[in-house]
Structures are given as structure tokens and as C-alpha cells.
Design an enzyme around this catalytic site. Structure first.
Site, mmCIF file in Angstrom:
data_model
loop_
_atom_site.group_PDB
_atom_site.id
_atom_site.type_symbol
_atom_site.label_atom_id
_atom_site.label_comp_id
_atom_site.label_asym_id
_atom_site.label_seq_id
_atom_site.Cartn_x
_atom_site.Cartn_y
_atom_site.Cartn_z
ATOM 1 N N GLY A 14 0.833 -1.212 0.000
ATOM 2 C CA GLY A 14 0.000 0.000 0.000
ATOM 3 C C GLY A 14 0.862 1.254 0.000
ATOM 4 O O GLY A 14 1.995 1.248 0.482
ATOM 5 N N ARG A 18 -1.653 8.635 3.452
ATOM 6 C CA ARG A 18 -1.979 9.535 4.570
ATOM 7 C C ARG A 18 -0.789 9.799 5.493
ATOM 8 O O ARG A 18 -0.846 10.684 6.330
ATOM 9 C CB ARG A 18 -3.170 8.985 5.351
ATOM 10 C CG ARG A 18 -4.482 9.185 4.598
ATOM 11 C CD ARG A 18 -5.614 8.435 5.238
ATOM 12 N NE ARG A 18 -5.833 8.842 6.617
ATOM 13 C CZ ARG A 18 -6.521 8.121 7.503
ATOM 14 N NH1 ARG A 18 -7.022 6.947 7.142
ATOM 15 N NH2 ARG A 18 -6.680 8.552 8.731
ATOM 16 N N THR A 84 -6.359 -5.266 -1.208
ATOM 17 C CA THR A 84 -5.752 -6.326 -0.389
ATOM 18 C C THR A 84 -5.953 -7.713 -1.013
ATOM 19 O O THR A 84 -5.081 -8.579 -0.911
ATOM 20 C CB THR A 84 -6.336 -6.312 1.038
ATOM 21 O OG1 THR A 84 -7.769 -6.309 0.963
ATOM 22 C CG2 THR A 84 -5.882 -5.087 1.810
ATOM 23 N N ASP A 108 0.771 -2.676 8.215
ATOM 24 C CA ASP A 108 0.498 -1.441 8.959
ATOM 25 C C ASP A 108 -0.273 -1.701 10.250
ATOM 26 O O ASP A 108 -0.808 -0.786 10.854
ATOM 27 C CB ASP A 108 -0.223 -0.407 8.076
ATOM 28 C CG ASP A 108 -1.623 -0.840 7.660
ATOM 29 O OD1 ASP A 108 -1.997 -2.011 7.889
ATOM 30 O OD2 ASP A 108 -2.357 0.008 7.101
ATOM 31 N N ASN A 176 -12.996 -5.611 11.617
ATOM 32 C CA ASN A 176 -11.968 -6.487 11.055
ATOM 33 C C ASN A 176 -10.587 -5.892 11.326
ATOM 34 O O ASN A 176 -10.303 -4.771 10.923
ATOM 35 C CB ASN A 176 -12.199 -6.598 9.537
ATOM 36 C CG ASN A 176 -11.075 -7.356 8.846
ATOM 37 O OD1 ASN A 176 -10.444 -8.227 9.443
ATOM 38 N ND2 ASN A 176 -10.853 -7.023 7.575
ATOM 39 N N ASN A 375 39.518 14.054 19.409
ATOM 40 C CA ASN A 375 39.695 12.770 18.700
ATOM 41 C C ASN A 375 39.623 12.915 17.192
ATOM 42 O O ASN A 375 39.868 11.961 16.470
ATOM 43 C CB ASN A 375 38.640 11.762 19.180
ATOM 44 C CG ASN A 375 37.232 12.253 18.929
ATOM 45 O OD1 ASN A 375 36.967 13.456 18.916
ATOM 46 N ND2 ASN A 375 36.324 11.327 18.718
ATOM 47 N N ARG A 429 50.486 24.937 30.730
ATOM 48 C CA ARG A 429 50.001 26.311 30.753
ATOM 49 C C ARG A 429 51.153 27.283 31.067
ATOM 50 O O ARG A 429 52.151 26.885 31.684
ATOM 51 C CB ARG A 429 48.874 26.460 31.768
ATOM 52 C CG ARG A 429 49.268 26.074 33.151
ATOM 53 C CD ARG A 429 48.093 26.198 34.109
ATOM 54 N NE ARG A 429 48.582 25.983 35.461
ATOM 55 C CZ ARG A 429 48.106 25.066 36.274
ATOM 56 N NH1 ARG A 429 47.138 24.252 35.901
ATOM 57 N NH2 ARG A 429 48.599 24.956 37.484
HETATM 58 C C1 UD1 Z 1 -8.209 -3.088 5.627
HETATM 59 C C2 UD1 Z 1 -9.436 -4.031 5.557
HETATM 60 C C3 UD1 Z 1 -10.470 -3.596 6.605
HETATM 61 C C4 UD1 Z 1 -9.818 -3.633 7.976
HETATM 62 C C5 UD1 Z 1 -8.539 -2.771 8.013
HETATM 63 C C6 UD1 Z 1 -7.784 -3.023 9.301
HETATM 64 C C7 UD1 Z 1 -9.705 -4.802 3.248
HETATM 65 C C8 UD1 Z 1 -10.443 -4.656 1.982
HETATM 66 N N1 UD1 Z 1 -10.039 -3.984 4.235
HETATM 67 O O1 UD1 Z 1 -8.658 -1.783 5.277
HETATM 68 O O2 UD1 Z 1 -11.590 -4.502 6.597
HETATM 69 O O3 UD1 Z 1 -10.750 -3.168 8.950
HETATM 70 O O4 UD1 Z 1 -7.648 -3.118 6.928
HETATM 71 O O5 UD1 Z 1 -6.687 -2.159 9.451
HETATM 72 O O6 UD1 Z 1 -8.843 -5.677 3.357
HETATM 73 N N2 UD1 Z 1 -2.056 -3.419 0.679
HETATM 74 C C9 UD1 Z 1 -1.331 -3.981 -0.342
HETATM 75 N N3 UD1 Z 1 -1.771 -3.811 -1.628
HETATM 76 C C10 UD1 Z 1 -2.873 -3.107 -1.943
HETATM 77 C C11 UD1 Z 1 -3.613 -2.522 -0.886
HETATM 78 C C12 UD1 Z 1 -3.192 -2.696 0.410
HETATM 79 O O7 UD1 Z 1 -0.322 -4.638 -0.096
HETATM 80 O O8 UD1 Z 1 -3.209 -3.005 -3.149
HETATM 81 C C13 UD1 Z 1 -1.578 -3.581 2.071
HETATM 82 C C14 UD1 Z 1 -1.209 -2.276 2.726
HETATM 83 O O9 UD1 Z 1 0.180 -2.019 2.586
HETATM 84 C C15 UD1 Z 1 -1.566 -2.506 4.188
HETATM 85 C C16 UD1 Z 1 -2.681 -3.536 4.134
HETATM 86 O O10 UD1 Z 1 -2.623 -4.128 2.848
HETATM 87 O O11 UD1 Z 1 -0.475 -3.059 4.907
HETATM 88 C C17 UD1 Z 1 -4.049 -2.926 4.387
HETATM 89 O O12 UD1 Z 1 -4.329 -1.988 3.351
HETATM 90 P P1 UD1 Z 1 -5.126 -0.647 3.619
HETATM 91 O O13 UD1 Z 1 -5.319 0.050 2.336
HETATM 92 O O14 UD1 Z 1 -4.517 0.092 4.743
HETATM 93 O O15 UD1 Z 1 -6.555 -1.251 4.073
HETATM 94 P P2 UD1 Z 1 -7.661 -0.551 4.961
HETATM 95 O O16 UD1 Z 1 -8.415 0.403 4.116
HETATM 96 O O17 UD1 Z 1 -7.049 -0.045 6.196
HETATM 97 CA CA CA Z 2 -4.865 0.284 6.963
#
Ligand code: UD1
Ligand code: CA
Length: 449
Positions: A14, A18, A84, A108, A176, A375, A429
Site C-alpha cells: 500500500g 496519509r 488487499t 500497517d 476487522n 579525537n 600552561r
Molecule cells: C483493511 C481491511 C479492513 C480492515 C482494516 C484493518 C480490506 C479490503 N479492508 O482496510 O476490513 O478493517 O484493513 O486495518 O482488506 N495493501 C497492499 N496492496 C494493496 C492494498 C493494500 O499490499 O493493493 C496492504 C497495505 O500495505 C496494508 C494492508 O494491505 O499493509 C491494508 O491496506 P489498507 O489500504 O490500509 O486497508 P484498509 O483500508 O485499512
Molecule cells: Ca490500513
């Protein structure tokens, strides 16, 4: 914990928009190390057979950091970040034949504990053989988290993302965390059904619950603590994660027998080692690589990193120990003293205003106020040696490389550029000159004119 093999999939591709940073989100530090390393540390008890890291094409720094920490892992690149679910789909290349438990962790959400991960694997090993077990939690503010939809009998039916949820679904506070254990034998079948027809136009991993239920398989969930499951999406959440982890470190220091004068003002690193009956005053900061042995005392307002402190030493107040500071038993380091790459043998005293760098100090030597080891000549660093029992007079400059012998003395204000033999006095000195009645004469000249 079941007998199946376990593969961990770490999602870290990701963009972390933000965070507003050029550093990949999962490399932002908590307690002095990248958050993804904190997460990897939680895997100790489950000892996975495989670790698969999913990162974006421009995120080599993340795999470098994990490799430098000594982990054995495979890397999968997710070129387009389509969600994800899409991220997990990319692992098919390496996991298509894997039949064990696939544990998905979000890079994260690094605060999860080993104990909770074991609980998750246990929940998948039960008789009903759930296809997926999800880690749910009830955060103080359910905010943007996906919601777990559970039927009257307590079975998990679906996860609905906040962006797609109805008012009614949003009023449910069971969220979740992102952590799931999935039956590896059907993972990629479930994945092939994902679509991006939703508010965010993303392929959601969370949709696999719905598909498992449609294919007649059960899904379960375990409830965890908010403190372990915080997702870090912003600097404010990063700061919150830091306070959570600091509280854990303070608690464990106290359990191990240290007295913390004002715990909330003491900051530890993930690896700070503290012995028994150590006392730490208020407003002390520890960077990585510090070990403090039994009975030592760190007084208020010290900054310490990469340092080893032997039994019963006293540090501070207001001292700075930098990497390579090796402080012996009963050594006293006082206010405004900086020590870097220096070994101080037992009983040495450096109580006020000094810089000791690239130096070896023998037992019971006394370093006077204002002593500076010079030093660095602008090009290279050189060593200073101070023998056991030596007395370094106040405001001595020791121009390295230089050796001061055992039991020798340097006169206050001296600049020492040549070696001093044992038991000698070195003084550089200029001699004091006295002009009698000078003050009177000056007054006559200035005032009585
Ligand atoms: C996700 C969950 C949500 C949960 C929340 C918890 C999904 C669809 N949603 O939302 O239900 O409550 O986490 O924190 O799973 N990532 C990738 N590739 C991508 C997108 C994301 O590797 O294309 C990774 C990000 O680096 C991150 C993790 O997946 O480590 C979660 O992604 P993020 O976009 O933060 O998901 P949330 O919107 O927080
Ligand atoms: Ca997240």
C-alpha cells in the site's frame, strides 16, 4: 496450534498516502525500529515455514530492512495496487502448491502479539474446519474499519467495508483487524471469485468470507484487544502506536525488577535490556542497543543509545551516552558529559562537563570538569588512552593520538599533545605572572584623571 504448516503473507504494498512521507509506511519506526520488524517479531511463537512479503515495485528498502534483520523470506511484487485481495492474488506464483495455513498480516498493523496469533491458528484447527478465521476487535472508534457480519449462531457470514456498509451495518462495532488465517487448499479458488465492483473499485481480501460461506464452508472469528490491532494509516496513529508499545516496554522493565520514577516520561527502544534493581529517573530516553546491568542508576534527563552499563554505575543527571560507550562497574558519569566509543574501566569518575570519544580509560581514573578528548583532526579519528588511577585536571585537552600513563596527572588547563609517562605530571600552561598594586594604578589612571 494444529500440526499444519504455516505460511505468513505480509501485505505491505500500500502507498500509505496519509503518512505524507517518502519513506514506505511500514518502515516508519516504533520503539526504534521499522514497524514491519516489530510485526515480524510477533511470529516467534508460531515459527512459520514460509514468509512471503508483498511490496510495490519501488519498495526495495522494505525487503532490504527485513533481510538486514536476518529473516528468511520470499518477495512478491504487486505492480498495480488494486486492493488487499489483489495483493494476496499475487502470492499464487509462490504458494499455489501450499496446503497448510496461510496467515495474512497487514504490515500497517504491527502491534499484534505472538499469543494472539497462536490463538488464531488454534481456532482454525477445530473440528468444524473453518475455511477462514478472522481476528475481530471492538475499537473505541470503529471509524473506517471493515465490519464483521455474524449470524445469530455466532458464525461469521461476511465482512463489509465501511465504505460499502449500510447505516445498520455501521452501527455494529465488531471490526476487522485485517488478520486472517485461511485454508491454503482453497485460498486461490476463493481468490479467483474476487471482483472490484464496490465503492473503492478495489479487490477486497475480505470478500473471501462471503465466497467461503457460498461454497458451504464455515468461517470463524476470534476477538482481540484494540491495543494490539490498531492500524497505522497516519502520523497520529503512528504516535498512538508508539505510546502503546512504550507502555508495554515500561511494564516489562518494572516486572523485571527496575524502578521507574515516572514511567510515562521514560522512553525505551524495542531491545533495551535492563537488569534487576536498576533505577531510572524521569525524562530518560533510550535509543537502540542499550544494556544496563544490575543495581545501576540512570538519573533524570539522560539520552542513551548503543551503550553497555555495568553493575552499580551511576549515569547523569543530563548525561549523553552514544554508541560504543562501555561503562564499567561503579563508574560515575555526571552532568553534561558525553561519551562515545569509549571504554571506562571500573570506578572511573567523569562527573562534570566532558567529551570522551575514542578512548580507553583505566580503573579509577578521574576525569576533571571540562576535559575534552580531541579525537578528530578534520580528516580522521584517533584514540586516547588514559591509564588506571590517572588524574586529568580540569579543562585538559587531550589531542589524540595520545597516551597518559597510570597514576599520572595533567595540570588544569593543559593541552596534552605528547604521551605522558606513568606517575608524571604534565602541565602546559604559561606560568602565572603577578603585578603588585596593578589595580590601584589602573584606577588612578582611569578615574582620577
Ligand atoms: C483493511 C481491511 C479492513 C480492515 C482494516 C484493518 C480490506 C479490503 N479492508 O482496510 O476490513 O478493517 O484493513 O486495518 O482488506 N495493501 C497492499 N496492496 C494493496 C492494498 C493494500 O499490499 O493493493 C496492504 C497495505 O500495505 C496494508 C494492508 O494491505 O499493509 C491494508 O491496506 P489498507 O489500504 O490500509 O486497508 P484498509 O483500508 O485499512
Ligand atoms: Ca490500513
Amino acid at each position: 496450534m494444529g500440526t499444519k504448516e504455516t505460511a505468513v503473507v505480509l501485505l505491505a504494498a500500500g502507498l500509505g498516502t496519509r503518512m505524507n512521507s517518502i519513506l514506505p509506511k511500514v518502515l516508519h519506526p516504533i520503539a526504534g525500529r521499522a514497524m514491519i520488524l516489530q510485526l515480524l517479531d510477533s511470529l516467534t511463537d508460531i515459527d512459520p515455514d514460509r514468509i512471503v512479503l508483498v511490496i510495490g515495485p519501488d519498495m526495495g528498502l522494505v525487503s532490504d530492512a527485513i533481510a538486514a534483520a536476518g529473516y528468511d523470506f520470499e518477495v512478491v511484487i504487486q505492480r498495480d495496487r488494486l486492493g488487499t485481495g489483489h495483493a494476496v492474488q499475487q502470492t499464487e506464483k509462490v504458494l499455489s502448491d501450499f496446503k497448510g495455513n496461510v496467515l495474512v498480516l497487514y504490515g500497517d498493523s504491527p502491534l499484534i502479539t505472538s499469543k494472539t496469533l497462536v490463538k488464531m491458528l488454534d481456532a482454525r484447527a477445530i473440528q468444524r474446519n473453518p475455511a477462514v478465521v478472522v481476528l475481530g476487535f471492538r475499537p473505541f472508534d470503529a471509524a473506517e474499519y471493515g465490519r464483521l457480519i455474524v449470524d445469530n449462531a455466532g458464525n461469521l457470514e461476511a465482512i463489509v467495508e465501511a465504505a460499502d456498509a449500510s447505516e445498520d451495518e455501521l452501527s455494529n462495532d465488531l471490526c476487522n483487524s485485517g488478520v486472517m488465517v485461511i485454508d491454503g487448499t482453497i485460498l486461490f479458488d476463493l481468490m479467483s471469485s474476487l471482483s472490484n465492483k464496490n465503492t473503492k473499485s478495489e479487490f477486497y481480501l475480505t470478500d473471501i468470507i462471503k465466497f467461503s460461506r457460498q461454497s458451504g464452508r464455515d468461517c470463524g472469528f476470534v476477538e482481540g484487544d484494540e491495543e494490539e490491532l490498531l492500524g497505522i494509516n497516519s502520523r497520529a496513529e503512528l504516535a498512538l502506536a508508539e505510546t502503546i508499545i512504550q507502555d508495554r516496554l515500561r511494564e516489562s522493565a518494572m516486572e523485571n525488577g527496575a524502578t521507574l520514577a515516572d514511567p510515562s516520561s521514560i522512553y525505551f527502544a524495542y531491545d533495551t535490556k535492563i537488569g534487576r534493581d536498576v533505577t531510572i529517573g524521569p525524562n530518560v530516553f533510550f535509543g537502540p542497543g542499550v544494556e544496563i546491568c544490575d543495581g545501576a542508576e540512570v538519573r533524570a534527563f539522560c539520552h542513551i543509545e548503543g551503550a553497555f552499563i555495568e553493575n552499580n554505575a551511576i549515569i547523569g543527571p543530563f548525561a549523553r551516552l552514544r554508541p560504543g560507550a562501555d561503562i564499567g562497574e561503579d563508574v560515575h558519569i555526571g552532568n553534561f558529559v558525553e561519551i562515545k566509543n569509549a571504554t571506562l574501566a571500573a570506578g572511573v569518575k567523569a562527573n562534570h562537563l566532558a567529551y570522551i570519544g575514542d578512548t580507553k580509560v583505566g580503573k579509577k581514573a578521574n576525569i576533571g570538569a571540562g576535559t575534552i578528548t580531541c579525537n578528530y583532526d578534520g580528516y580522521k579519528k584517533s584514540m586516547t588512552e588514559i591509564g588506571a588511577g590517572a588524574f586529568i585536571g580540569s579543562n585538559t585537552a587531550l589531542v589524540a593520538p595520545v597516551k597518559v600513563g597510570q597514576n599520572s596527572i595533567t595540570g588544569a588547563g593543559s593541552v596534552i599533545t605528547k604521551n605522558v609517562e606513568d606517575s608524571a605530571l604534565a602541565i602546559t600552561r604559561v606560568e602565572q605572572k603577578v603585578i603588585k598594586n596593578y589595580a590601584e594604578r589602573l584606577k588612578d589612571a582611569k578615574v582620577k584623571k
